[in-house]
Design a protein around this motif. Structure first.
Motif: not given
Length: 197
Positions: A101-128
């Motif tokens: 349970d702790a391992t699964r929850q940890s994976y979920l939280e890491v993924i959720d945190r990654a989503k936050t990092r994507v949403l708060t990254a500067p716009d130029n992070s995603f320029e092509l």
């Protein structure tokens, strides 16, 4: 405070403490940097009293520690941080359901945190700047593979070695460096979602 890379959980009580979903969520923030109870309450939209209760439990079981105190406006602010960047149950605890349970929850939280990092990254992070992905200073890959456990373990060893090499300091101080966020998850699945034609 110097954070350990990995903290081995030795007692069942410690395992129970970190298998709580709210505490796992709190730990994600406390792994990154020190927080006060008030800061965590704001981040998680919870009452300060509830957060303080869980902070005391985490501290009592040596999962986090007080790293500094600051006086502001007559109040003493206590900053806590996780003692390590990762937490792994000792071998004698692996068969408890809380380990899974702790391992699964940890994976979920890491993924959720990654989503936050994507949403708060500067716009130029995603320029092509090119249609050639080999020239992109970014990476987003999903793969489903059918390989032997041994081959997968060999891949993970090489991947960790590659990460260590990437973290080595550049000897040329004139080279401009950028900050990058890297998050990786991998685990066994039952059936692939991506169907090969």
């Amino acid at each position: 405070m110097h954070q350990k890379s990995i903290f081995i959980i030795e007692s069942y009580e410690q395992l129970k403490v970190i298998s709580d979903p709210l505490r796992t969520k709190m730990l994600i923030f406390l792994v990154e940097q020190p927080h006060t109870g008030q800061m965590l309450a704001q981040e998680l939209n919870l009452s300060r009293a509830k957060i303080l209760y869980h902070l005391r439990e985490l501290e009592k079981h040596k999962i986090i520690q007080l790293v500094r105190k600051e006086e502001r406006g007559g109040n003493i602010l206590k900053f806590y941080q996780a003692v390590a960047r990762g937490f792994i149950p000792a071998n004698h605890l692996l068969n408890y359901v809380e380990s899974k349970d702790a391992t699964r929850q940890s994976y979920l939280e890491v993924i959720d945190r990654a989503k936050t990092r994507v949403l708060t990254a500067p716009d130029n992070s995603f320029e092509l700047n090119s249609s050639n992905v080999e020239e992109w200073p970014k990476l987003s890959i999903q793969k489903e593979l059918k390989v032997s456990k041994e081959k997968f373990l060999e891949f993970t060893r090489k991947y960790r070695e590659l990460l260590e090499k990437l973290e080595e300091k550049d000897t040329d101080i004139d080279i401009e460096q950028q900050n990058y966020y890297l998050m990786t998850t991998a685990f066994q699945i039952e059936e692939p979602l991506f169907k090969n034609k």
